[in-house]
Design a protein around this motif. Structure first.
Motif, short mmCIF file in Angstrom:
data_model
loop_
_atom_site.label_atom_id
_atom_site.label_comp_id
_atom_site.label_asym_id
_atom_site.label_seq_id
_atom_site.Cartn_x
_atom_site.Cartn_y
_atom_site.Cartn_z
N ASN A 128 36.56 29.55 -4.53
CA ASN A 128 35.09 29.68 -4.57
C ASN A 128 34.38 28.74 -3.60
N GLN A 129 35.06 28.26 -2.56
CA GLN A 129 34.45 27.37 -1.59
C GLN A 129 33.42 28.13 -0.75
N LYS A 130 32.42 27.36 -0.24
CA LYS A 130 31.45 27.96 0.67
C LYS A 130 32.10 28.24 2.01
N LYS A 187 21.52 28.56 -0.50
CA LYS A 187 22.61 29.41 -0.93
C LYS A 187 23.35 29.90 0.31
N PHE A 188 24.64 29.76 0.31
CA PHE A 188 25.44 30.12 1.47
C PHE A 188 25.54 31.64 1.58
N GLN A 204 22.07 24.85 6.17
CA GLN A 204 22.57 25.83 5.22
C GLN A 204 23.23 25.19 4.01
N GLN A 205 23.72 23.96 4.14
CA GLN A 205 24.43 23.34 3.03
C GLN A 205 23.56 23.15 1.81
N ASP A 265 28.75 19.23 3.87
CA ASP A 265 28.88 19.54 2.45
C ASP A 265 29.88 18.57 1.83
N GLY A 298 32.11 22.61 -0.61
CA GLY A 298 31.08 23.21 -1.45
C GLY A 298 31.61 23.90 -2.69
#
Length: 116
Positions: free
Chosen positions: A66-68, A25-26, A21-22, A43, A61
């Motif tokens: 705004n981190q994943k 798009k998360f 997934q990294q 990530d 990320g």
């Protein structure tokens, strides 16, 4: 023995999908499917916040907010030089959870972190 192999295969498949997934798009919906399970995510560390000697959060990320996802390091078992982590690509293996509908990976030991 077959049950153990089946469980190992399922856990490996989940870990592989989560680590893949990294580069995609998360999606928080994808993450919700794995809450409560142990997986590996990789990530880049964008920032961190040390709250106490037993609680540190790494933002992966992207910078907060705004981190994943967030790596939550608890306890005194993990001893890291956090200043050196910014910009580093790491993989962590831990239990997935949500906090205020935001994804987190909980880790308690240094062996749950792999530096790339």
């Amino acid at each position: 023995m077959k049950k153990i192999l089946l469980i190992a295969f399922v856990v490996s498949a989940i870990a592989f999908k989560a680590s893949a997934q990294q580069s995609e798009k998360f999606s928080i919906d994808d993450f919700k499917k794995y809450v409560g399970k142990k997986v590996t995510l990789c990530d880049t560390v964008y920032s961190f916040k040390i709250f106490s000697d037993t609680l540190t959060m790494l933002n992966m990320g992207g910078k907060y907010p705004n981190q994943k996802f967030t790596i939550v390091i608890t306890g005194k078992e993990v001893q890291l030089n956090y200043d050196d982590l910014n910009g580093k690509h790491i993989c962590v293996t831990g239990d997935l959870s949500l906090y205020k509908d935001r994804p987190e990976v909980l880790i308690y030991h240094t062996n749950q972190i792999e530096f790339k």
